[in-house]
Design an enzyme around this catalytic site. Structure first.
Site, PDB file in Angstrom:
ATOM      1  N   ASP A  10       0.362   0.628  42.932  1.00  0.00           N
ATOM      2  CA  ASP A  10      -0.581   1.203  43.689  1.00  0.00           C
ATOM      3  C   ASP A  10      -2.122   0.670  43.526  1.00  0.00           C
ATOM      4  O   ASP A  10      -3.217   1.390  43.191  1.00  0.00           O
ATOM      5  CB  ASP A  10      -0.752   2.892  43.800  1.00  0.00           C
ATOM      6  N   ASP A  15      -3.479  -2.057  38.051  1.00  0.00           N
ATOM      7  CA  ASP A  15      -2.113  -2.538  38.920  1.00  0.00           C
ATOM      8  C   ASP A  15      -2.446  -4.265  39.109  1.00  0.00           C
ATOM      9  O   ASP A  15      -1.523  -5.025  38.922  1.00  0.00           O
ATOM     10  CB  ASP A  15      -1.920  -2.185  40.392  1.00  0.00           C
ATOM     11  N   ASN A 158      -4.970  12.812  32.109  1.00  0.00           N
ATOM     12  CA  ASN A 158      -6.442  12.204  32.550  1.00  0.00           C
ATOM     13  C   ASN A 158      -6.776  12.764  33.798  1.00  0.00           C
ATOM     14  O   ASN A 158      -7.988  12.928  33.812  1.00  0.00           O
ATOM     15  CB  ASN A 158      -6.563  10.767  32.466  1.00  0.00           C
ATOM     16  N   GLU A 164      -1.323  13.398  33.743  1.00  0.00           N
ATOM     17  CA  GLU A 164      -1.696  11.601  33.961  1.00  0.00           C
ATOM     18  C   GLU A 164      -1.656  11.648  35.456  1.00  0.00           C
ATOM     19  O   GLU A 164      -0.781  12.342  36.113  1.00  0.00           O
ATOM     20  CB  GLU A 164      -0.766  10.917  33.249  1.00  0.00           C
ATOM     21  N   ASN A 166      -0.464   9.419  37.840  1.00  0.00           N
ATOM     22  CA  ASN A 166       0.772   8.989  38.419  1.00  0.00           C
ATOM     23  C   ASN A 166       1.666  10.319  38.760  1.00  0.00           C
ATOM     24  O   ASN A 166       2.588  10.361  39.283  1.00  0.00           O
ATOM     25  CB  ASN A 166       1.450   7.723  37.737  1.00  0.00           C
ATOM     26  N   HIS A 242      -4.092   0.160  31.786  1.00  0.00           N
ATOM     27  CA  HIS A 242      -2.660   1.037  31.829  1.00  0.00           C
ATOM     28  C   HIS A 242      -1.706   0.140  32.086  1.00  0.00           C
ATOM     29  O   HIS A 242      -0.605  -0.007  31.457  1.00  0.00           O
ATOM     30  CB  HIS A 242      -2.909   2.503  32.461  1.00  0.00           C
ATOM     31  N   ASP A 243      -1.649  -0.366  33.558  1.00  0.00           N
ATOM     32  CA  ASP A 243      -0.528  -0.642  33.825  1.00  0.00           C
ATOM     33  C   ASP A 243       0.238  -2.004  33.419  1.00  0.00           C
ATOM     34  O   ASP A 243       1.367  -2.149  33.223  1.00  0.00           O
ATOM     35  CB  ASP A 243      -0.564  -0.976  35.476  1.00  0.00           C
TER      36      ASP A 243
HETATM   37  O1  RIB Z   1      -3.299   7.005  34.984  1.00  0.00           O
HETATM   38  C1  RIB Z   1      -3.354   5.780  34.884  1.00  0.00           C
HETATM   39  C2  RIB Z   1      -2.550   5.421  36.339  1.00  0.00           C
HETATM   40  O2  RIB Z   1      -3.023   5.815  37.464  1.00  0.00           O
HETATM   41  C3  RIB Z   1      -2.429   3.740  36.507  1.00  0.00           C
HETATM   42  O3  RIB Z   1      -1.316   3.422  36.873  1.00  0.00           O
HETATM   43  C4  RIB Z   1      -3.670   3.695  37.401  1.00  0.00           C
HETATM   44  O4  RIB Z   1      -3.498   2.617  38.248  1.00  0.00           O
HETATM   45  C5  RIB Z   1      -3.151   4.937  38.200  1.00  0.00           C
HETATM   46  O5  RIB Z   1      -2.206   4.671  39.229  1.00  0.00           O
HETATM   47 CA    CA Z   2      -1.199   2.317  39.152  1.00  0.00          CA
END
Ligand code: RIB
Ligand code: CA
Length: 321
Positions: A10, A15, A158, A164, A166, A242-243
């Site tokens: 996304d 990403d 977060n 989190e 996603n 993160h990704d």
């Molecule tokens: O929490 C971090 C995730 O959420 C990552 O994949 C960021 O791109 C958002 O999609």
């Molecule tokens: Ca992402």
């Protein structure tokens, strides 16, 4: 033997960097990109995937657009982190990379049924596409080599203290994915917060002097400012990417330590929806259903990343304003 991956994403600043890492790693063959609504709406995340591939000169990896909304919940996005476009920062020109006509969910079902034993699915956004594919054809869980996803956390979230992003964006989808019985690795915030894009790293990327490095530094500057504004602890040192950690786990499993666990996604909690309840000790009486990432070799990760970014040579001359 290169590992063949489908990246479900996304875009989204991190990403975008995950796409570049997947393309730049010799250990990986990026078979396809599928997009999902998450950081921004589907039209924007899909346009952003096209933009990144245009700047990077990636014209031979098909992009498939997928789910525009979660399975059940109202959509949430993250403009406070990724901006109105979902990829704020660099000035992008008109993309020359297109999008396929086939829907991402149809593509996932068709491809995983046909050749899933050789494909690692790497979801790094909400799990709506993956869950929809499972609901359409549950047998993909038996035919897919493994799933390595970015999402969740075994300490704290977060987007909420418990969840989190996603996972919170589509908890029902996440519950389906974690309950499918396939080989699954969870790369959660506990791990990804160890992958901080420090000023020193950004400077090394900037020094490459290519269109891709210019795009990445533009992305990291915007993303870093968002993190500083968010007040997340440690944001002053730089934003966590993160990704790309999920891609790194596929390319170089030695860089990320994991521990077997039972992970349940909360879908009914008043305050805890989207929480990935992680049981390492078997106290819930359920068998392990995931490998959960705990420790990153940060130096090795950034060596991998910088080496991958170096593979995108001189100015491609398109895609950046
Ligand atoms: O929490 C971090 C995730 O959420 C990552 O994949 C960021 O791109 C958002 O999609
Ligand atoms: Ca992402």
């Amino acid at each position: 033997m290169r590992k063949r991956i489908i990246l479900d994403c996304d875009p989204g600043h991190d990403d975008a960097i995950a796409i570049l890492l997947a393309r730049g790693c010799p250990e990986i063959e990026l078979v396809a990109i599928t997009t999902v609504a998450g950081n921004q709406t589907l039209d924007k995340t899909t346009l952003n995937a096209r933009r990144v591939c245009t700047v990077a000169g990636i014209h031979d990896v098909p992009i498939f657009a997928g789910s525009w909304r979660p399975l059940k919940r109202p959509q949430i996005t993250a403009p406070e982190i990724h901006g109105t476009s979902g990829l704020d920062g660099p000035a992008f020109g008109e993309p020359t990379v297109g999008v396929q006509d086939e829907n991402a969910v149809d593509y996932l079902v068709r491809t995983l049924m046909a050749e899933g034993e050789g494909i690692t699915l790497v979801p790094v956004g909400p799990l709506t596409n993956v869950a929809a594919a499972l609901r359409r054809e549950p047998r993909i869980a038996e035919r897919t080599r493994e799933v390595v996803l970015m999402g969740g956390a075994y300490t704290r979230g977060n987007r909420t203290p418990a969840a989190e992003f996603n996972m919170l964006a589509d908890p029902e989808a996440a519950a389906i994915v974690f309950g499918a019985g396939w080989p699954l690795t969870m790369i959660g915030l506990d791990l990804t917060h160890q992958a901080v894009a420090s000023g020193e790293v950004v400077q090394k990327i900037r020094a490459m002097g290519t269109d891709v490095s210019r795009m990445v530094t533009g992305l990291l500057e915007f993303y870093g400012a968002s993190y500083r504004r968010s007040g997340v602890a440690g944001a002053g040192l730089g934003p966590p990417v993160h990704d790309p950690c999920a891609v790194a786990r596929v390319a170089r499993p030695d860089l990320i330590a994991v521990q077997d666990a039972f992970v349940a996604v909360e879908t009914r909690g008043e305050w805890t929806s989207g929480m990935t309840v992680t049981d390492f000790r078997g106290s819930l009486g359920h068998p392990h259903n995931a490998k959960v990432a705990t420790t990153l070799d940060a130096e090795g990760f950034w060596d991998l990343m910088l080496t991958a970014l170096q593979t995108f040579g001189g100015p491609a001359g398109e895609g950046l304003g």
